[in-house]
Design a protein around this motif. Structure first.
Motif, PDB file in Angstrom:
ATOM      1  N   PRO A  92       0.835  -1.217   0.000  1.00 28.91           N
ATOM      2  CA  PRO A  92       0.000   0.000   0.000  1.00 28.91           C
ATOM      3  C   PRO A  92       0.860   1.254   0.000  1.00 28.91           C
ATOM      4  N   PHE A  93       0.670   2.093  -1.018  1.00 25.44           N
ATOM      5  CA  PHE A  93       1.506   3.288  -1.169  1.00 25.44           C
ATOM      6  C   PHE A  93       0.853   4.223  -2.188  1.00 25.44           C
ATOM      7  N   VAL A  94       0.336   5.333  -1.734  1.00 24.12           N
ATOM      8  CA  VAL A  94      -0.307   6.305  -2.625  1.00 24.12           C
ATOM      9  C   VAL A  94       0.782   7.132  -3.303  1.00 24.12           C
ATOM     10  N   HIS A  95       0.782   7.132  -4.646  1.00 24.27           N
ATOM     11  CA  HIS A  95       1.843   7.817  -5.377  1.00 24.27           C
ATOM     12  C   HIS A  95       1.416   8.048  -6.821  1.00 24.27           C
ATOM     13  N   PRO A  96       1.999   9.040  -7.485  1.00 22.93           N
ATOM     14  CA  PRO A  96       1.776   9.180  -8.922  1.00 22.93           C
ATOM     15  C   PRO A  96       2.286   7.934  -9.627  1.00 22.93           C
ATOM     16  N   PRO A  97       1.527   7.355 -10.564  1.00 26.62           N
ATOM     17  CA  PRO A  97       1.938   6.098 -11.205  1.00 26.62           C
ATOM     18  C   PRO A  97       3.349   6.161 -11.788  1.00 26.62           C
ATOM     19  N   ILE A  98       4.081   5.075 -11.611  1.00 26.68           N
ATOM     20  CA  ILE A  98       5.432   4.975 -12.159  1.00 26.68           C
ATOM     21  C   ILE A  98       5.346   4.896 -13.676  1.00 26.68           C
ATOM     22  N   ALA A  99       6.132   5.691 -14.360  1.00 30.38           N
ATOM     23  CA  ALA A  99       6.137   5.693 -15.821  1.00 30.38           C
ATOM     24  C   ALA A  99       6.878   4.449 -16.328  1.00 30.38           C
ATOM     25  N   THR A 100       6.158   3.578 -17.040  1.00 33.09           N
ATOM     26  CA  THR A 100       6.759   2.366 -17.606  1.00 33.09           C
ATOM     27  C   THR A 100       6.237   2.169 -19.021  1.00 33.09           C
ATOM     28  N   ASP A 101       6.809   1.200 -19.697  1.00 32.73           N
ATOM     29  CA  ASP A 101       6.320   0.840 -21.030  1.00 32.73           C
ATOM     30  C   ASP A 101       4.924   0.237 -20.917  1.00 32.73           C
ATOM     31  N   VAL A 155       8.645  -4.017 -10.799  1.00 31.41           N
ATOM     32  CA  VAL A 155       7.731  -3.166 -10.032  1.00 31.41           C
ATOM     33  C   VAL A 155       6.775  -2.462 -10.987  1.00 31.41           C
ATOM     34  N   LYS A 156       5.562  -2.212 -10.518  1.00 32.57           N
ATOM     35  CA  LYS A 156       4.621  -1.386 -11.273  1.00 32.57           C
ATOM     36  C   LYS A 156       3.543  -0.866 -10.331  1.00 32.57           C
ATOM     37  N   SER A 157       2.901   0.205 -10.738  1.00 30.51           N
ATOM     38  CA  SER A 157       1.851   0.826  -9.932  1.00 30.51           C
ATOM     39  C   SER A 157       0.524   0.102 -10.155  1.00 30.51           C
ATOM     40  N   LEU A 158      -0.273   0.041  -9.085  1.00 32.43           N
ATOM     41  CA  LEU A 158      -1.588  -0.604  -9.146  1.00 32.43           C
ATOM     42  C   LEU A 158      -2.634   0.303  -8.510  1.00 32.43           C
ATOM     43  N   GLY A 159      -3.893   0.138  -8.945  1.00 33.74           N
ATOM     44  CA  GLY A 159      -5.008   0.817  -8.296  1.00 33.74           C
ATOM     45  C   GLY A 159      -5.100   2.301  -8.618  1.00 33.74           C
ATOM     46  N   SER A 160      -6.162   2.921  -8.111  1.00 27.04           N
ATOM     47  CA  SER A 160      -6.378   4.353  -8.318  1.00 27.04           C
ATOM     48  C   SER A 160      -7.183   4.913  -7.159  1.00 27.04           C
ATOM     49  N   ASP A 161      -6.829   6.132  -6.715  1.00 32.06           N
ATOM     50  CA  ASP A 161      -7.576   6.780  -5.643  1.00 32.06           C
ATOM     51  C   ASP A 161      -8.593   7.784  -6.170  1.00 32.06           C
ATOM     52  N   GLU A 196      -7.945  10.362  -7.893  1.00 27.79           N
ATOM     53  CA  GLU A 196      -7.335  11.684  -8.047  1.00 27.79           C
ATOM     54  C   GLU A 196      -6.045  11.621  -8.859  1.00 27.79           C
ATOM     55  N   GLY A 197      -5.918  10.550  -9.640  1.00 33.31           N
ATOM     56  CA  GLY A 197      -4.739  10.413 -10.494  1.00 33.31           C
ATOM     57  C   GLY A 197      -3.592   9.673  -9.861  1.00 33.31           C
ATOM     58  N   ASN A 198      -3.742   9.204  -8.642  1.00 28.20           N
ATOM     59  CA  ASN A 198      -2.674   8.482  -7.947  1.00 28.20           C
ATOM     60  C   ASN A 198      -2.939   6.985  -7.930  1.00 28.20           C
ATOM     61  N   ALA A 199      -1.876   6.199  -7.964  1.00 29.85           N
ATOM     62  CA  ALA A 199      -1.974   4.761  -7.725  1.00 29.85           C
ATOM     63  C   ALA A 199      -2.038   4.528  -6.218  1.00 29.85           C
ATOM     64  N   THR A 200      -2.624   3.412  -5.823  1.00 26.88           N
ATOM     65  CA  THR A 200      -2.784   3.129  -4.391  1.00 26.88           C
ATOM     66  C   THR A 200      -1.823   2.062  -3.869  1.00 26.88           C
ATOM     67  N   HIS A 201      -1.241   1.280  -4.780  1.00 25.36           N
ATOM     68  CA  HIS A 201      -0.326   0.215  -4.376  1.00 25.36           C
ATOM     69  C   HIS A 201       0.841   0.140  -5.361  1.00 25.36           C
ATOM     70  N   ILE A 202       1.912  -0.491  -4.910  1.00 24.88           N
ATOM     71  CA  ILE A 202       3.027  -0.775  -5.804  1.00 24.88           C
ATOM     72  C   ILE A 202       3.319  -2.266  -5.732  1.00 24.88           C
ATOM     73  N   LEU A 203       3.341  -2.908  -6.884  1.00 23.20           N
ATOM     74  CA  LEU A 203       3.601  -4.344  -6.951  1.00 23.20           C
ATOM     75  C   LEU A 203       5.104  -4.571  -7.032  1.00 23.20           C
ATOM     76  N   ALA A 229       8.978  10.067  -6.825  1.00 22.24           N
ATOM     77  CA  ALA A 229       9.368  11.236  -6.030  1.00 22.24           C
ATOM     78  C   ALA A 229       8.793  11.188  -4.625  1.00 22.24           C
ATOM     79  N   HIS A 230       7.662  10.519  -4.473  1.00 23.71           N
ATOM     80  CA  HIS A 230       6.986  10.481  -3.178  1.00 23.71           C
ATOM     81  C   HIS A 230       7.716   9.602  -2.165  1.00 23.71           C
ATOM     82  N   HIS A 231       7.523   9.936  -0.891  1.00 27.30           N
ATOM     83  CA  HIS A 231       7.997   9.101   0.207  1.00 27.30           C
ATOM     84  C   HIS A 231       6.793   8.526   0.938  1.00 27.30           C
ATOM     85  N   MET A 232       7.011   7.415   1.598  1.00 22.54           N
ATOM     86  CA  MET A 232       5.922   6.788   2.343  1.00 22.54           C
ATOM     87  C   MET A 232       5.515   7.630   3.543  1.00 22.54           C
TER      88      MET A 232
END
Length: 356
Positions: free
Chosen positions: A10-19, A50-56, A58-65, A107-110
């Motif tokens: 669980p980690f709210v963050h702007p999605p990681i840019a990946t292919d 690693v990749k971002s999962l979920g959405s809150d 407001e444009g943020n992912a809610t988890h990181i796999l 860029a975000h911290h937990m």
């Protein structure tokens, strides 16, 4: 030891840019889009995905796999290691987050609450691989055990399959599987599994030479069936019990034995054939015709004719096939701790996640 994990932190963050993989139909409409995993390199060139999962909303992912081998990522090898699941995952998370920030992918911290959730094991687990090593007399005995197990064992999945020296029970199951292999052969099989340069002069390779590795893979549906919903359910005691429980599902013929002497003089490619012949196996029905006659020709040079039954099998220094499974797994050697070859808690005292 823990050999692979797939977790959703669980980690709210702007999605990681990946292919991304995108399928576009003939009308130019996007039918589906799949986010690829970013690769994070550890201290010894081993990587995790690693990749971002979920959405809150407001444009943020809610988890990181996070998906990878924590032991190899943290200590450079997975010949031996720890069963402390929560601690390994947190250690790996710290290194992953640091690497993502260094690559400017994150860029975000937990927050303090998110950090505490990791420490408490409050996150989903969708895969865990657990393995142990068992001591045999020598490298030849390990290879022979695998060859015999291929013919004389089964689980609820049925008979095993074999590929590249590894024996699989339930290889393609979406729930659980077992596999056995020679760790020494694996770390000498090529670049993918070889030890990092700085570890090649240690005693790791020699230690692995007589070890049979048996690995349990538990996937999401099976973890739920076992009542494992979060990492906190995977205590070291529970991990050991799970491993022993599934290892107990492996059925083997009790009368199969492994001879661990007398064959060292034979070329490697015919050692297993000779071993099976001494155990009374009908090689004409097991081996392809060309292989049978090629091995027969090679063995005749040693006054051994596998076209005839073995009347006086060599029973010196034998180990019942099943006894290996009934033995205690080999523990991490003391010298490994002394040489800093195990990533344990004592090496992690001053490191922590930076929280917002």
């Amino acid at each position: 030891m823990i050999d692979w994990v797939t977790v959703e932190i669980p980690f709210v963050h702007p999605p990681i840019a990946t292919d991304r993989y995108i399928k576009v139909n003939a009308n130019g409409e996007v039918e589906f889009e799949s986010v690829c995993r970013a690769r994070v390199v550890g201290s010894y060139e081993s990587t995790v995905g690693v990749k971002s999962l979920g959405s809150d909303g407001e444009g943020n992912a809610t988890h990181i796999l996070i998906d990878g081998n924590p032991s190899k990522f943290l200590q450079g090898h997975n010949v031996f290691g720890s069963n402390d699941f929560i601690w390994l995952v947190r250690s790996m998370t710290i290194h992953v987050f640091g690497s993502l920030r260094a690559q400017r992918l994150l860029a975000h911290h937990m927050t303090s609450a998110e950090d505490q959730a990791i420490l408490a094991g409050l996150y989903r687990v969708t895969r865990i691989d657990i393995n142990e090593s068992f001591e045999l007399n020598n490298l030849l005995s390990v290879r022979s055990w695998l060859k015999a197990a291929e013919l004389k064992s089964k689980t609820r999945h049925g008979r095993p399959t074999s590929k590249g020296g590894t024996v699989y029970w339930g290889q393609h199951s979406r729930r659980w599987a077992l596999k056995a292999y020679c760790k020494y052969d694996e770390i000498h099989s090529g670049k993918k599994h070889q030890l990092p340069e700085r570890l090649t002069h240690t005693d790791i390779s020699k230690w692995a030479e007589s070890k049979l590795r048996i690995e349990l893979v538990l996937r999401g549906m099976q973890l739920v069936e076992e009542g494992i919903y979060q990492a906190k359910d995977l205590t070291e005691a529970r991990i050991t019990n799970l491993y022993n429980s599934y290892l107990g599902r492996l059925e083997m013929a009790k009368n199969v034995t492994l001879t661990n002497s007398k064959v060292l003089e034979l070329p490697r490619h015919i050692q297993s054939t000779y071993m099976l012949w001494t155990q009374g196996v009908d090689l004409t029905s097991m081996l392809p015709k060309n292989t049978f006659y090629r091995h027969r020709r090679d063995l005749i040079a040693f006054d051994i004719d596998i076209n005839l039954p073995c009347d006086t099998p060599n029973m010196t220094n034998v180990v019942p096939l099943l006894r290996v499974l009934e033995a205690q797994p080999v523990s991490v050697p003391k010298w490994a701790y002394e040489q800093g070859l195990v990533y344990d808690k004592s090496s992690f005292k001053s490191i922590g996640l930076r929280v917002a």
